[in-house]
Design a protein around this motif. Structure first.
Motif: not given
Lengths: 134, 81
Positions: A22-28
């Protein structure tokens, strides 16, 4: 981690991966190992192709490697299995040797208590028909 | 995690000399048997440049002591699975 540059990592995040989130960056962090030296240290760098194989390593809070899995490129991994393993390693770490997790163990399921009484008696405690997930 | 300036020079990932024994890297020549690390043994330490939340940062495995870490290698960005 791959042999790609951080610039290519950014492009992959921006143009493909973030669209699955949903448009968010990869969380790691997406790590770059352009000369393959870290891959060589972990035994997953393929000199012939100049790339790294699908290697996954679980490292515990003391920096000890508890598990790894290495696969050839065309088969993807299973995040649920990784999470199951982390939960199992956390449980046995917490139990300090008093509990072990049998094959197919899932969080909340029965563990075994290793000891002389259990030798030859696992069949009483653990049964593939009941205790293995289908 | 330290942010770094994006320049034209290739940032290099580095095994950490103390724990990583750079000799291991030199031993692995083309055609030689590849060395696999062992479970129950310390993970080789390293630092590497990374892309994280819109920034370019330096990631040091040493900073993750105290946490569980999943370290994943893969053949390349945009590979399909």
């Amino acid at each position: 981690m791959s042999v790609d540059s951080v610039f290519v990592h950014k492009m992959w995040n921006d143009h493909e991966l973030s669209k699955m989130l949903d448009g968010k960056d990869i969380p790691f962090p997406m790590l770059s190992d352009q000369n393959g030296n870290i891959g060589r240290l972990y035994g997953v760098y393929d000199e012939e192709s100049g790339t790294e194989t699908r290697g996954r390593f679980l490292i515990d809070p003391d920096g000890i490697v508890q598990a790894f899995e290495v696969m050839t490129p065309p088969v993807g991994r299973n995040v649920n299995e990784v999470l199951r393993q982390i939960k199992a390693f956390q449980l046995v770490r917490e139990a300090k040797g008093t509990q072990v997790t049998p094959a197919g163990w899932q969080p909340g399921k029965k563990t075994l208590k290793p000891g002389p009484e259990l030798v030859g008696n696992v069949w009483k405690e653990w049964n593939p028909k009941q205790d293995l997930d289908k | 995690m330290k942010e770094f300036e994006a320049g034209c020079q290739r940032p290099k990932g580095q095994p950490k000399p103390a724990a990583a024994e750079p000799a291991v890297v030199q031993e692995v020549q083309k055609g030689e048997e590849r060395k696999m690390i062992q479970v129950g043994k310390p993970a080789p330490m390293f630092s590497a440049p990374a892309f994280y939340q819109g920034k370019f940062v330096e990631v040091d495995l040493e900073e993750y002591k105290g946490d569980w870490v999943m370290l994943c290698f893969y053949p390349g960005d945009f590979t399909f699975v």
